[in-house]
Design an enzyme around this catalytic site. Structure first.
Site, PDB file in Angstrom:
ATOM      1  N   CYS A 163       0.806  -1.221   0.000  1.00  0.00           N
ATOM      2  CA  CYS A 163       0.000   0.000   0.000  1.00  0.00           C
ATOM      3  C   CYS A 163       0.844   1.279   0.000  1.00  0.00           C
ATOM      4  O   CYS A 163       0.447   2.285  -0.604  1.00  0.00           O
ATOM      5  CB  CYS A 163      -0.965   0.002   1.178  1.00  0.00           C
ATOM      6  SG  CYS A 163      -0.231  -0.473   2.751  1.00  0.00           S
ATOM      7  N   HIS A 257      -1.628   6.921   3.845  1.00  0.00           N
ATOM      8  CA  HIS A 257      -0.205   6.762   4.156  1.00  0.00           C
ATOM      9  C   HIS A 257       0.552   7.972   3.604  1.00  0.00           C
ATOM     10  O   HIS A 257       0.541   8.235   2.385  1.00  0.00           O
ATOM     11  CB  HIS A 257       0.353   5.490   3.515  1.00  0.00           C
ATOM     12  CG  HIS A 257      -0.128   4.219   4.154  1.00  0.00           C
ATOM     13  ND1 HIS A 257      -0.895   4.193   5.292  1.00  0.00           N
ATOM     14  CD2 HIS A 257       0.085   2.920   3.805  1.00  0.00           C
ATOM     15  CE1 HIS A 257      -1.147   2.928   5.611  1.00  0.00           C
ATOM     16  NE2 HIS A 257      -0.560   2.140   4.720  1.00  0.00           N
TER      17      HIS A 257
END
Length: 364
Positions: A163, A257
């Site tokens: 990710c 993120h």
């Protein structure tokens, strides 16, 4: 190398004969995101859900313990959960399986002739499995032919990256293509959703930052981009010639993120040239108007305090990567900040886009 097809202008509109698909690991956090994103997908129709023996035999509505901020789709709630390994009618499978079971299960379904589009880590670095970001390395789909020859059938596995790697690789890909990158230093600040619903105890993460993520997270970030930015030679993947040093942190953010990136260039460039290169980045998903493709895959955001997860993670329905604060670095050449929505572009949304590209190229 497969031929690029030109789809009609209405490629984002619904088809009458939508392709039936199954979701493996449907009750987990990534599996739930698959179910959410498939609800109104114009090309794919959720037909089967697969989960552990604990959930098998229940309705999905009873088994899922739905945790997303939208309502559980009614049609999905009525589906019966099938056990992992069950015979499936669907030939296209989206895998959100835990890595403890994903490797064997995905290979088993590929041997049965299914195309498995996986978010799991198990097969990412396999010698003939594309580690795919459609805007960056669509040519890597050439490896599918080798897989099918090896298995003597139509089955295949295609994976999306870690990710954080999706955000990092998309942010550096246009710069690498235009000017070359020799070294990268990246520090990630990763949202708690990346660990799953039960992954980080609230008492551990509140008022805290955890400077470690298990499962070889730093190694993934150091190795996967080299495969993605490398080339498929027709018989093997040749990794990009760059060195990456990564440090990872879990932070008290729900989704998104964030990462700080420093890099040096093989050929000199100005800040303006680099920013223009980021803004100009496009790939096959944009050329083909694939349903899940962001119209602008990289957003460069001006301002000294952007991007931020709460403000920028949902750009282009969570499918764009946001970049900002590009400026000279006193150690390497330049530094910048990048942000990716980890459960959409970094997971389920990435796999959907991969499957759309497979369909557009006649590889399903």
């Amino acid at each position: 190398m497969t031929e690029t097809l030109t789809l009609p202008a209405d490629a984002r509109t619904a088809r009458a004969d939508r392709i039936p698909v199954a979701v493996l690991g449907a009750t987990g956090s990534v599996g739930q995101r698959f179910v959410q994103l498939l609800e109104n997908h114009p090309w794919f129709r959720l037909h089967e859900v697969v989960a552990s023996e604990r959930s098998a035999g229940k309705s999905y509505g009873d088994a899922a313990d739905w945790r997303l901020d939208t309502l559980l789709p009614h049609a999905a709630a009525l589906l019966d959960v099938k056990p992992l390994g069950a015979d499936l009618e669907s030939r296209l499978l989206f895998s959100g399986l835990d890595s403890s079971v994903a490797g064997d299960a995905e290979e088993d379904y590929a041997k049965r002739g299914c195309v498995v589009v996986s978010n799991s880590r198990n097969h990412r670095m396999d010698e003939d499995v594309p580690l795919l970001i459609p805007e960056v390395n669509a040519a890597h789909l050439g490896a599918i032919e080798q897989q099918r020859t090896r298995r003597r059938g139509r089955g295949a596995i295609v994976t999306n990256p870690n990710c954080s790697v999706i955000g990092l690789a998309m942010a550096i890909a246009p710069i690498e293509r235009a000017f070359g990158i020799e070294k990268i230093q990246v520090t990630t600040m990763q949202a708690i959703s990346g660990a799953g619903y039960n992954g980080v105890a609230s008492y551990a993460i509140l008022d805290n930052v955890i400077p470690y993520i298990g499962g070889g997270e730093e190694e993934k970030i150091e190795n996967e981009p080299r495969k993605i930015l490398g080339r498929w030679s027709g018989g093997r993947f040749e990794p990009a010639a760059m060195t990456i040093s990564a440090q990872v942190n879990r932070v008290p953010v729900i989704d998104g993120h964030l990462m700080t990136i420093s890099f040096n260039l093989r050929r000199a460039a100005t800040s303006e040239e680099l920013i223009n290169t980021l803004w100009g980045f496009r790939g096959e998903p944009q050329e083909l108007s694939l349903p899940s493709a962001p119209r602008q895959p990289i957003h460069y955001i001006e301002g000294p305090d952007r991007p931020q997860p709460r403000l920028d993670r949902d750009r282009e329905h969570g499918m764009a990567v946001s970049v900002g604060r590009l400026r000279p670095c006193p150690i390497l050449d330049y530094r910048m900040v990048a942000l990716v929505h980890n459960t959409i572009r970094g997971a389920a949304g990435a796999a959907l886009l991969n499957a759309e590209l497979l369909e557009a190229k006649g590889l399903l």
